[in-house]
Design a protein around this motif. Structure first.
Motif, PDB file in Angstrom:
ATOM      1  N   CYS A 194       0.818  -1.109  -0.034  1.00 18.74           N
ATOM      2  CA  CYS A 194      -0.023   0.013   0.140  1.00 18.74           C
ATOM      3  C   CYS A 194       0.864   1.151  -0.016  1.00 18.74           C
ATOM      4  O   CYS A 194       1.936   1.190   0.360  1.00 18.74           O
ATOM      5  CB  CYS A 194      -0.706   0.179   1.344  1.00 18.74           C
ATOM      6  SG  CYS A 194      -2.261  -1.300   1.214  1.00 18.74           S
ATOM      7  N   LYS A 217      -4.271   0.431  -2.796  1.00 17.09           N
ATOM      8  CA  LYS A 217      -3.404  -0.524  -3.691  1.00 17.09           C
ATOM      9  C   LYS A 217      -3.331   0.048  -4.929  1.00 17.09           C
ATOM     10  O   LYS A 217      -4.269   0.715  -5.329  1.00 17.09           O
ATOM     11  CB  LYS A 217      -4.329  -1.702  -3.523  1.00 17.09           C
ATOM     12  CG  LYS A 217      -4.474  -2.464  -2.412  1.00 17.09           C
ATOM     13  CD  LYS A 217      -3.337  -3.277  -2.050  1.00 17.09           C
ATOM     14  CE  LYS A 217      -3.893  -4.231  -0.489  1.00 17.09           C
ATOM     15  NZ  LYS A 217      -2.656  -5.012  -0.183  1.00 17.09           N
ATOM     16  N   ILE A 265      -8.317   4.936  -8.812  1.00 18.05           N
ATOM     17  CA  ILE A 265      -8.197   4.108  -7.774  1.00 18.05           C
ATOM     18  C   ILE A 265      -9.697   3.518  -7.215  1.00 18.05           C
ATOM     19  O   ILE A 265     -10.426   4.593  -6.972  1.00 18.05           O
ATOM     20  CB  ILE A 265      -7.677   4.631  -6.245  1.00 18.05           C
ATOM     21  CG1 ILE A 265      -6.190   5.398  -6.792  1.00 18.05           C
ATOM     22  CG2 ILE A 265      -7.409   3.778  -5.306  1.00 18.05           C
ATOM     23  CD1 ILE A 265      -5.267   4.193  -6.976  1.00 18.05           C
ATOM     24  N   ASN A 269      -9.972  -0.799  -3.562  1.00 19.34           N
ATOM     25  CA  ASN A 269      -8.515  -0.597  -3.563  1.00 19.34           C
ATOM     26  C   ASN A 269      -8.355   0.687  -2.393  1.00 19.34           C
ATOM     27  O   ASN A 269      -7.324   0.878  -2.597  1.00 19.34           O
ATOM     28  CB  ASN A 269      -7.843  -0.425  -4.758  1.00 19.34           C
ATOM     29  CG  ASN A 269      -7.841  -1.521  -5.513  1.00 19.34           C
ATOM     30  OD1 ASN A 269      -8.109  -2.677  -5.228  1.00 19.34           O
ATOM     31  ND2 ASN A 269      -7.461  -1.559  -6.998  1.00 19.34           N
TER      32      ASN A 269
END
Length: 193
Positions: A11, A88, A166, A170
């Motif tokens: 991350c 992520k 994103i 995530n």
């Protein structure tokens, strides 16, 4: 470091205004989906993009990036009324640069149009060009950073430039920041139960 290393978590970390959390959790994050983008940052990013060397890939454009951090060195002083999130990312579509270099130019960029501070324009055209050149020359792909670890060097505050949206799945909110405290999501939920 404040968080465990990327090699363990997978991350990077992003901060947004708490007012944006509902939209973020339903629609994800895009580079230009907040009012502050156009008002505060677009022209500033263009300053860097206009001076980007030819050896930096064409897809690396600050004006089209979502910004995050690899980590924080110590316990950071987050801005009030924000949410800190773990993201992520697709590391093949990310770039690393030294945020310390960019931050040196934000105030001169903003102040240059105020008569009392108009000497900032000369600063941007001289010292600023050197800083931007150094910003780009010390930048690298996310993948190369994982090999070289520029983000762990002294005085290198690694900003992650993310060149993809994103999606909500995530994004994981970690902390809610108020004027008086920084609390995990679970700590905040306990207040209201």
């Amino acid at each position: 470091m404040f968080f465990e290393d990327f090699t363990k978590t997978g991350c990077v970390y992003h901060i947004a205004a708490i007012n944006d959390l509902k939209k973020i959790m339903s629609q994800g994050i895009k580079y230009n989906d907040k009012a502050s983008y156009k008002e505060k940052y677009c022209g500033f990013h263009q300053l860097f993009d206009d001076q980007k060397p030819a050896y930096i890939p064409k897809w690396v454009e600050r004006k089209k990036a979502i910004f995050a951090t690899m980590n924080y060195r110590k316990k950071p002083g987050f801005h009030s009324h924000t949410v800190v999130m773990a993201l992520k990312i697709d590391i093949k579509r990310c770039w690393i640069a030294n945020e310390n270099k960019a931050n040196q130019l934000y105030e001169p960029f903003i102040l240059k149009n105020i008569l009392e501070y108009n000497s900032a324009e000369n600063y941007l055209q001289t010292k600023g060009k050197e800083i931007i050149k150094n910003y780009w020359s010390t930048s690298l792909s996310f993948e190369n950073n994982l090999l070289e670890r520029a983000d762990q060097k002294e005085n290198y505050d690694a900003e992650v430039l993310i060149f993809h949206e994103i999606p909500p799945e995530n994004i994981r909110p970690l902390f809610i920041v108020s004027d008086h405290r920084v609390q995990t999501i679970n700590q905040w939920k306990k207040i209201f139960s």
